[in-house]
Scaffold this motif. Structure first.
Motif, PDB file in Angstrom:
ATOM      1  N   ILE A  92      47.265 -10.661  26.838  1.00  7.49           N
ATOM      2  CA  ILE A  92      47.218 -12.178  26.803  1.00  7.49           C
ATOM      3  C   ILE A  92      47.540 -12.486  25.319  1.00  7.49           C
ATOM      4  CG2 ILE A  92      46.201 -14.473  27.361  1.00  7.49           C
ATOM      5  CD1 ILE A  92      44.584 -12.907  29.366  1.00  7.49           C
ATOM      6  N   ASP A  93      48.553 -13.009  25.022  1.00  2.24           N
ATOM      7  CA  ASP A  93      48.747 -13.349  23.353  1.00  2.24           C
ATOM      8  C   ASP A  93      47.865 -14.611  23.037  1.00  2.24           C
ATOM      9  OD1 ASP A  93      50.709 -11.495  23.487  1.00  2.24           O
ATOM     10  OD2 ASP A  93      52.251 -12.679  24.099  1.00  2.24           O
ATOM     11  N   HIS A  94      47.653 -14.443  22.073  1.00  2.00           N
ATOM     12  CA  HIS A  94      46.732 -15.630  20.917  1.00  2.00           C
ATOM     13  C   HIS A  94      45.563 -15.898  21.732  1.00  2.00           C
ATOM     14  CE1 HIS A  94      50.428 -15.322  18.815  1.00  2.00           C
ATOM     15  NE2 HIS A  94      51.096 -15.869  19.624  1.00  2.00           N
ATOM     16  N   LEU A  95      44.806 -15.440  22.779  1.00  2.00           N
ATOM     17  CA  LEU A  95      43.810 -15.690  23.123  1.00  2.00           C
ATOM     18  C   LEU A  95      42.544 -16.194  22.374  1.00  2.00           C
ATOM     19  CD1 LEU A  95      42.568 -16.048  26.241  1.00  2.00           C
ATOM     20  CD2 LEU A  95      41.297 -13.638  25.719  1.00  2.00           C
ATOM     21  N   LYS A 124      43.031  -7.686  27.868  1.00  2.00           N
ATOM     22  CA  LYS A 124      43.923  -6.962  28.213  1.00  2.00           C
ATOM     23  C   LYS A 124      43.746  -6.207  29.652  1.00  2.00           C
ATOM     24  CE  LYS A 124      44.518  -4.792  23.564  1.00  2.00           C
ATOM     25  NZ  LYS A 124      43.451  -5.596  22.919  1.00  2.00           N
ATOM     26  N   PHE A 125      44.738  -6.068  30.358  1.00  2.00           N
ATOM     27  CA  PHE A 125      44.665  -5.638  31.618  1.00  2.00           C
ATOM     28  C   PHE A 125      45.386  -4.349  31.741  1.00  2.00           C
ATOM     29  CE2 PHE A 125      44.321 -10.137  32.210  1.00  2.00           C
ATOM     30  CZ  PHE A 125      43.312 -10.154  32.865  1.00  2.00           C
ATOM     31  N   GLY A 126      44.868  -3.239  32.511  1.00  2.00           N
ATOM     32  CA  GLY A 126      45.809  -1.999  32.960  1.00  2.00           C
ATOM     33  C   GLY A 126      46.094  -2.087  34.076  1.00  2.00           C
ATOM     34  N   VAL A 160      35.284 -21.272  25.494  1.00  2.00           N
ATOM     35  CA  VAL A 160      34.996 -20.132  26.064  1.00  2.00           C
ATOM     36  C   VAL A 160      35.235 -20.284  27.700  1.00  2.00           C
ATOM     37  CG1 VAL A 160      33.424 -18.423  26.649  1.00  2.00           C
ATOM     38  CG2 VAL A 160      33.394 -19.327  24.441  1.00  2.00           C
ATOM     39  N   ASP A 161      35.063 -21.352  28.186  1.00  2.00           N
ATOM     40  CA  ASP A 161      34.989 -21.645  29.738  1.00  2.00           C
ATOM     41  C   ASP A 161      36.517 -21.723  29.857  1.00  2.00           C
ATOM     42  OD1 ASP A 161      32.305 -21.601  29.920  1.00  2.00           O
ATOM     43  OD2 ASP A 161      32.408 -23.692  30.203  1.00  2.00           O
ATOM     44  N   ILE A 162      37.438 -22.460  29.290  1.00  2.00           N
ATOM     45  CA  ILE A 162      38.830 -22.555  29.705  1.00  2.00           C
ATOM     46  C   ILE A 162      39.230 -20.975  29.239  1.00  2.00           C
ATOM     47  CG2 ILE A 162      40.966 -23.373  29.068  1.00  2.00           C
ATOM     48  CD1 ILE A 162      39.295 -25.289  30.215  1.00  2.00           C
ATOM     49  N   ALA A 163      39.124 -20.431  28.387  1.00  2.00           N
ATOM     50  CA  ALA A 163      39.607 -18.948  27.863  1.00  2.00           C
ATOM     51  C   ALA A 163      39.181 -18.237  29.265  1.00  2.00           C
ATOM     52  CB  ALA A 163      39.209 -18.434  26.775  1.00  2.00           C
ATOM     53  N   ILE A 181      41.847 -15.929  31.607  1.00  2.00           N
ATOM     54  CA  ILE A 181      41.869 -14.714  31.961  1.00  2.00           C
ATOM     55  C   ILE A 181      41.888 -14.525  33.371  1.00  2.00           C
ATOM     56  CG2 ILE A 181      40.282 -12.739  31.705  1.00  2.00           C
ATOM     57  CD1 ILE A 181      39.378 -13.432  29.099  1.00  2.00           C
ATOM     58  N   ALA A 182      41.064 -15.131  34.144  1.00  2.00           N
ATOM     59  CA  ALA A 182      40.902 -14.933  35.702  1.00  2.00           C
ATOM     60  C   ALA A 182      42.419 -15.418  36.262  1.00  2.00           C
ATOM     61  CB  ALA A 182      39.906 -15.918  36.010  1.00  2.00           C
ATOM     62  N   GLN A 183      42.954 -16.448  35.893  1.00  2.00           N
ATOM     63  CA  GLN A 183      44.263 -16.809  36.398  1.00  2.00           C
ATOM     64  C   GLN A 183      45.623 -15.886  35.977  1.00  2.00           C
ATOM     65  OE1 GLN A 183      45.644 -20.914  36.461  1.00  2.00           O
ATOM     66  NE2 GLN A 183      43.744 -21.830  35.591  1.00  2.00           N
ATOM     67  N   VAL A 184      45.352 -15.275  34.908  1.00  2.00           N
ATOM     68  CA  VAL A 184      46.332 -14.359  34.414  1.00  2.00           C
ATOM     69  C   VAL A 184      46.242 -13.268  35.290  1.00  2.00           C
ATOM     70  CG1 VAL A 184      47.252 -12.766  32.737  1.00  2.00           C
ATOM     71  CG2 VAL A 184      46.767 -15.092  32.206  1.00  2.00           C
ATOM     72  N   ALA A 185      45.101 -12.731  35.710  1.00  2.00           N
ATOM     73  CA  ALA A 185      44.749 -11.730  36.429  1.00  2.00           C
ATOM     74  C   ALA A 185      45.472 -11.690  37.937  1.00  2.00           C
ATOM     75  CB  ALA A 185      43.318 -11.049  36.769  1.00  2.00           C
ATOM     76  N   LYS A 186      45.182 -12.947  38.437  1.00  2.00           N
ATOM     77  CA  LYS A 186      45.620 -13.370  39.879  1.00  2.00           C
ATOM     78  C   LYS A 186      47.363 -13.344  39.758  1.00  2.00           C
ATOM     79  CE  LYS A 186      41.936 -16.155  41.380  1.00  2.00           C
ATOM     80  NZ  LYS A 186      41.542 -17.484  41.325  1.00  2.00           N
ATOM     81  N   ARG A 187      47.851 -13.856  38.605  1.00  2.00           N
ATOM     82  CA  ARG A 187      49.283 -13.739  38.669  1.00  2.00           C
ATOM     83  C   ARG A 187      50.011 -12.324  38.629  1.00  2.00           C
ATOM     84  NH1 ARG A 187      51.756 -18.812  35.213  1.00  2.00           N
ATOM     85  NH2 ARG A 187      50.625 -20.524  36.543  1.00  2.00           N
ATOM     86  N   LEU A 188      49.426 -11.643  37.906  1.00  2.00           N
ATOM     87  CA  LEU A 188      49.676 -10.291  37.601  1.00  2.00           C
ATOM     88  C   LEU A 188      49.537  -9.501  38.985  1.00  2.00           C
ATOM     89  CD1 LEU A 188      48.205  -9.347  34.138  1.00  2.00           C
ATOM     90  CD2 LEU A 188      50.555  -9.983  34.689  1.00  2.00           C
ATOM     91  N   ARG A 189      48.398  -9.571  39.791  1.00  2.00           N
ATOM     92  CA  ARG A 189      48.207  -8.947  41.010  1.00  2.00           C
ATOM     93  C   ARG A 189      49.160  -9.381  42.022  1.00  2.00           C
ATOM     94  NH1 ARG A 189      46.778  -5.220  43.321  1.00  2.00           N
ATOM     95  NH2 ARG A 189      44.797  -4.811  42.546  1.00  2.00           N
ATOM     96  N   VAL A 190      49.601 -10.562  42.092  1.00  2.00           N
ATOM     97  CA  VAL A 190      50.625 -10.980  43.209  1.00  2.00           C
ATOM     98  C   VAL A 190      52.048 -10.451  42.959  1.00  2.00           C
ATOM     99  CG1 VAL A 190      49.280 -13.027  43.781  1.00  2.00           C
ATOM    100  CG2 VAL A 190      51.377 -13.418  42.241  1.00  2.00           C
TER     101      VAL A 190
END
Length: 199
Positions: A73-76, A116-118, A85-88, A92-101
């Motif tokens: 994730i760029d510029h986290l 980072k996600f592997g 921190v809560d928004i960050a 992170i959680a939303q990006v994980a979902k987008r990548l997963r689908v």
């Protein structure tokens, strides 16, 4: 314990029954935490490493190929400072979902490190690696994320490697995907680079 009747067969039992629902629930939760990242619900680094080892072994035995991507994730840090921190964490959680689908059913995703996600792509050639990376870049870039602080537009940068062609061990896979990620960042944020051997 049980007690026999006049005929020698069990006639009655005497003892204590304990419900262990809570203990079993805790055990299940500990098992889950041992394999999954609590924030995203995806595999943690240790579990991702295990799955990568199996995928690499299968690709080597079948004379096939698998791919590994690191999506960062760029510029986290900037987002963290701007929104908290809560928004960050939500990002992170939303990006994980987008990548997963955007992954195929046979692929795997895990939290590699903080931002980072592997991503393990089974049965994946060099050309398919690029196609998958572009699909994942678009999944994050094309639509802003909805957060409690309002919409947030962001990008991910991705580096990837195919194995066993360019990496014969899990350590090499991770290291060379990181090299590719650094090359992509050197080009521009929000882009993809595949590992290329440096003669």
């Amino acid at each position: 314990r049980w007690f026999a009747g006049a005929d020698g067969k069990p006639a009655r039992a005497h003892g204590i029954v304990r419900r262990i629902d809570e203990r079993k629930k805790r055990e299940r939760e500990l098992k889950r935490l041992a394999r999954f990242d609590p924030l995203t619900g995806e595999l943690n680094r240790a579990a991702l490493t295990e799955v990568m080892a199996v995928s690499l072994d299968n690709a080597t035995k079948s004379r096939g190929s698998c791919g590994f991507l690191i999506a960062s994730i760029d510029h986290l840090g900037t987002l963290n400072e701007s929104y908290g921190v809560d928004i960050a964490d939500d990002i992170i959680a939303q990006v994980a979902k987008r990548l997963r689908v955007r992954l195929r059913g046979k692929d795997h995703i895990g939290r590699f490190s903080g931002n980072k996600f592997g991503i393990i792509l089974t049965s994946c050639t060099q050309d398919e690696l690029s196609v998958a990376a572009e699909r994942l870049l678009a999944s994050v870039r094309d639509e802003p994320l909805t957060t409690a602080a309002g919409p947030v537009a962001l990008t991910v940068t991705i580096g990837g490697v195919t194995a066993p062609r360019h990496a014969r061990t899990v350590a090499d896979v991770f290291s060379r995907a990181m090299d590719a990620l650094h090359a992509a960042r050197g080009k521009r944020h929000g882009s993809f680079a595949a590992y290329r051997p440096n003669i």
